[in-house]
Motif scaffolding. Sequence first.
Motif, short mmCIF file in Angstrom:
data_model
loop_
_atom_site.label_atom_id
_atom_site.label_comp_id
_atom_site.label_asym_id
_atom_site.label_seq_id
_atom_site.Cartn_x
_atom_site.Cartn_y
_atom_site.Cartn_z
N SER A 130 0.92 -1.42 -0.10
CA SER A 130 0.07 -0.15 0.05
C SER A 130 0.82 1.16 -0.14
O SER A 130 0.77 2.22 -0.81
N PHE A 131 1.93 1.29 0.87
CA PHE A 131 2.65 2.39 1.01
C PHE A 131 3.64 2.81 -0.38
O PHE A 131 3.76 3.90 -0.75
N LEU B 219 2.83 1.53 -3.39
CA LEU B 219 2.00 1.58 -4.67
C LEU B 219 0.91 2.32 -4.61
O LEU B 219 0.52 2.91 -5.83
N LEU B 220 0.43 2.70 -3.56
CA LEU B 220 -0.79 3.24 -3.55
C LEU B 220 -1.18 4.27 -2.82
O LEU B 220 -2.08 5.07 -2.71
N SER B 221 -0.15 4.83 -1.85
CA SER B 221 -0.10 5.85 -1.02
C SER B 221 -0.62 7.17 -1.44
O SER B 221 -0.06 7.68 -2.52
N TYR C 14 -2.10 8.95 -6.08
CA TYR C 14 -3.19 7.96 -6.16
C TYR C 14 -3.91 8.10 -4.93
O TYR C 14 -3.16 8.22 -3.86
#
Lengths: 258, 108
Positions: A164-165, A167-169, A174
């Motif tokens: 999550s950190f 790739l998507l934080s 994003y």
Amino acid sequence: MSSSKHKSYPLSIILPTYNERQNLPIMIELLYQTFSSASEEVGGTCEIVIVDDSSPDGTLEVAHALKESYSRDDVIELSILSREGKLGLGSAYVSGLKLAKGESILIMDADLSHHPKFIPEFIRKRKEEGADIVCGSRYIRGGGVAGWDLKRKFTSRGANFLASFLLLSAPFGYGTKISDLTGSFRLYDRNLLEKILPIVQCKGYAFQMEILVLANKENAKFAEVPITFVDRIYGESKLGANEILMYLKGLLNLFFTT
Amino acid sequence: MPKLLRYQQFLAYAFGFLAIWSKAVQNQEEIIDKLPHSCCPTNAKLYKLAIDYAPIWAILALGIWAASSVVYGVLLFRSCPEAAMELDGQVKEAKAELSRRGLDKLGK
């Protein structure tokens, strides 16, 4: 007007199987029960696409017997695809998708760790929020896992946090709030899946992550549903060093290429 | 301008931070003077420590935040043995129904 029945297929479930001779009949019966009582929710026949990778235990034979028995009414409809060998999950989804007629595609595990009873909630969420992907999450309120010790929980949470950190934080552009990146109980918009699946390269747990990352790039709308995951594989280690390494490799690959 | 790749985004933030930091180190005397209670030598020392080693503190803070997030997540992670029990019951019922359909030989 011809008298042929006009069947609608709002939903297709793709079920990759490998040596699921014991679990498959129970899966199909549970799915049948779920869709018997949720026919309004679904709005049509639920298609179940079984993709079997030449299981040595005769899963294919079982699948055909089930198809014969359960196709007598319009609650569920089984389609069966037999493949030449153990060709991997990603390609099983791709092949299953080609056969599938549904507008929404549900992916779930065939070993009873995912319970069909949550499926109507997935469908409801997709309708209500117009979501392109509805993810089953073990972490959010209402979710949970049966059969995991503290060590396994740490691994799971740690892996998800890392992904999550990296790739998507949010601060980096994003803004997706997805709590369970490696889960494999999801409902997809068919067109989105057709677009993404051929591009996915990662294997193992990272495969599920990559789908989300690619979907995020397509500005897909996400929603979540709490699910309970029942781990029945006692004693058999599903999470060896090999799996972990493959996951980290996949994670780094995504970090540098997306 | 196309969206940066993830690692490029991280690098951008890292370089931004380092640029600010190197400026801060260059001008640390000015900065410390403007900070409250810096006339006291102990405070001045602490401020200097903070500025000189800012990247280390940032990494440490990140590490602590990460560790706490995971621990917090594990504490909130619900165990639901009742789901396993419910499933066991349903498996029995399902087997009975399969038997009724004449499919009970399948599991053998």
